[in-house]
Write an enzyme that holds these catalytic residues in place. Structure first.
Site, PDB file in Angstrom:
ATOM      1  N   HIS A  11       0.823  -1.210   0.000  1.00 17.16           N
ATOM      2  CA  HIS A  11       0.000   0.000   0.000  1.00 17.16           C
ATOM      3  C   HIS A  11       0.855   1.257   0.000  1.00 17.16           C
ATOM      4  CE1 HIS A  11       0.977   0.891   4.195  1.00 17.16           C
ATOM      5  NE2 HIS A  11       0.822  -0.403   4.435  1.00 17.16           N
ATOM      6  N   GLU A  84      -1.898  -7.057   7.315  1.00 19.04           N
ATOM      7  CA  GLU A  84      -0.612  -7.005   7.997  1.00 19.04           C
ATOM      8  C   GLU A  84      -0.648  -7.928   9.222  1.00 19.04           C
ATOM      9  OE1 GLU A  84       2.538  -6.860   8.290  1.00 19.04           O
ATOM     10  OE2 GLU A  84       2.769  -4.777   7.611  1.00 19.04           O
TER      11      GLU A  84
END
Length: 215
Positions: A11, A84
């Site tokens: 990202h 994550e």
């Protein structure tokens, strides 16, 4: 069976990335620079064929994937398995604060003790081994499900690290001596349930545009 081409993307930048505050599963949006990076990423991949776009369900990955999908008029699938690592009680703290509040657990983390438990916070933390198994399995599962296709998977720095280690057969205990960059393009193949690395850390698209003086 034909290999699946995986374009694995981290990202764009968030405010917490910039100040070295640990995010984990805390849902932080892109900052202005991250939005710029996502747009540049989308333009860089505009000429490449994609069959599917998938992102983590955390908004920093989702916003990055949405920029990629918008110029293609494609949908994005969300997969929470691409999140994550969950860092439990470390989440939301600066690295310096983690070291101060949890010196023993911080030391174990920095020493890459892959089964060491972190303190729980709003969520129960994952060990690095648990996270690695989850992230790699998710990438391989998408590859198995779409043989011969090209997939863009938008995820997080830790997920990229796990993919790199799996593809090169690196021990989980070894230091991370390779870059994991925001909005980078990283190319893998999945064949027979195994990841192989094609290219790593493409970031040429993120350089500021050079404008002619008359523009």
């Amino acid at each position: 069976m034909s290999p699946t081409n995986i374009i694995l993307i981290r990202h764009g930048e968030t405010a917490w990335n910039a100040e070295r505050r640990l995010q984990g599963h805390i849902d932080i949006a892109l900052n202005d620079e991250g939005l710029r990076q996502a747009g540049a990423l989308a333009e860089a991949l505009d000429g490449e064929h994609l069959d599917l776009i998938v992102s983590s369900d955390l908004q920093r990955a989702a916003q990055t994937a949405d920029a990629l999908a918008r110029i293609r008029a494609m949908p994005v699938q969300r997969d929470p398995l691409l999140r994550e690592r969950c860092f439990g009680g470390f989440e939301g703290l600066l690295y310096a604060e983690i070291e101060q509040r949890f010196p023993l657990e911080f030391a174990a983390w920095q020493a890459r003790e892959i089964d060491a438990a972190m303190p729980s916070g709003a969520r129960v933390a994952e060990t690095f081994r648990q996270f690695y198994q989850r992230a790699v399995a998710a990438i391989v599962a998408w590859g198995r499900a779409h043989p011969g296709r090209t997939l863009a998977l938008v995820a997080h720095g830790g997920v990229l690290e796990c993919a790199y280690r799996a593809a090169l057969g690196l021990s989980l205990e070894t230091p991370r001596d390779f870059p994991v960059l925001n909005a980078s393009i990283n190319r893998f193949r999945v064949l027979d349930g195994k990841l192989s690395l094609v290219s790593w850390g493409e970031v040429g698209h993120l350089q500021p545009r050079v404008l002619d003086e008359l523009n």
